[in-house]
Motif scaffolding. Structure first.
Motif, short mmCIF file in Angstrom:
data_model
loop_
_atom_site.label_atom_id
_atom_site.label_comp_id
_atom_site.label_asym_id
_atom_site.label_seq_id
_atom_site.Cartn_x
_atom_site.Cartn_y
_atom_site.Cartn_z
N TRP A 45 0.83 -1.19 0.00
CA TRP A 45 0.00 0.00 0.00
C TRP A 45 0.87 1.25 0.00
O TRP A 45 1.83 1.34 0.75
N VAL A 46 0.53 2.20 -0.87
CA VAL A 46 1.29 3.44 -1.02
C VAL A 46 0.33 4.61 -0.93
O VAL A 46 -0.72 4.60 -1.58
N ASN A 47 0.68 5.63 -0.15
CA ASN A 47 -0.09 6.87 -0.13
C ASN A 47 0.21 7.60 -1.43
O ASN A 47 1.35 7.96 -1.70
N TYR A 48 -0.84 7.84 -2.24
CA TYR A 48 -0.62 8.41 -3.57
C TYR A 48 -0.79 9.92 -3.61
O TYR A 48 0.14 10.65 -3.92
N LYS A 49 -2.01 10.40 -3.29
CA LYS A 49 -2.27 11.82 -3.47
C LYS A 49 -3.50 12.22 -2.66
O LYS A 49 -4.37 11.41 -2.40
N ASN A 50 -3.58 13.50 -2.29
CA ASN A 50 -4.74 14.05 -1.58
C ASN A 50 -5.71 14.69 -2.57
O ASN A 50 -5.28 15.32 -3.54
N TYR A 51 -7.02 14.56 -2.28
CA TYR A 51 -8.06 15.15 -3.12
C TYR A 51 -9.02 15.93 -2.23
O TYR A 51 -9.26 15.57 -1.09
N ALA A 52 -9.62 16.97 -2.80
CA ALA A 52 -10.53 17.83 -2.04
C ALA A 52 -11.86 17.13 -1.75
O ALA A 52 -12.48 17.38 -0.72
N THR A 53 -12.32 16.26 -2.66
CA THR A 53 -13.60 15.58 -2.46
C THR A 53 -13.42 14.06 -2.53
O THR A 53 -12.48 13.55 -3.15
N TYR A 54 -14.36 13.38 -1.89
CA TYR A 54 -14.34 11.92 -1.89
C TYR A 54 -14.54 11.39 -3.31
O TYR A 54 -13.89 10.43 -3.73
N GLU A 55 -15.44 12.01 -4.05
CA GLU A 55 -15.72 11.55 -5.42
C GLU A 55 -14.50 11.69 -6.32
O GLU A 55 -14.23 10.82 -7.15
N ALA A 56 -13.76 12.78 -6.19
CA ALA A 56 -12.54 12.95 -7.00
C ALA A 56 -11.51 11.86 -6.66
O ALA A 56 -10.84 11.33 -7.55
N CYS A 57 -11.41 11.53 -5.40
CA CYS A 57 -10.50 10.48 -4.96
C CYS A 57 -10.90 9.14 -5.56
O CYS A 57 -10.08 8.41 -6.12
N ARG A 58 -12.20 8.81 -5.47
CA ARG A 58 -12.69 7.54 -6.02
C ARG A 58 -12.53 7.48 -7.53
O ARG A 58 -12.18 6.44 -8.09
N GLN A 59 -12.77 8.59 -8.21
CA GLN A 59 -12.64 8.63 -9.66
C GLN A 59 -11.20 8.32 -10.08
O GLN A 59 -10.97 7.51 -10.98
#
Length: 89
Positions: A45-59
């Motif tokens: 498991w690798v921490n990849y990137k932060n996103y402002a919304t949950y949907e953007a992260c899931r996309q």
């Protein structure tokens, strides 16, 4: 005569115990090996990137999964953003 028999029996029992102990020692690493292979096959498991919304992260996670870049993903709340964690081989 009894002492010789007792000494021979003692030597025989000792030899059997040492042989059995040696057999257990040689099989122990072989039994531990599949666990290591399973952990390696499971991926990292690798921490990849932060996103402002949950949907953007899931996309982004779905796109990477469908593209074959990763084998799994998850989005976790990492205040104040959503952290995309991906599992790679």
């Amino acid at each position: 005569m009894r002492r010789r028999l007792a000494k021979a029996a003692s030597a025989l029992v000792t030899a059997v115990l040492l042989t059995a102990g040696g057999a257990l020692l040689t099989t122990a690493p072989a039994q531990a090996e599949p666990t290591k292979q399973t952990q390696v096959q499971a991926g990292v498991w690798v921490n990849y990137k932060n996103y402002a919304t949950y949907e953007a992260c899931r996309q982004q996670g779905r796109e990477m999964l469908n593209g074959g870049v990763v084998i799994d993903y998850e989005c976790n709340w990492d205040s104040p953003f959503w952290l995309l964690r991906v599992r790679i081989e």
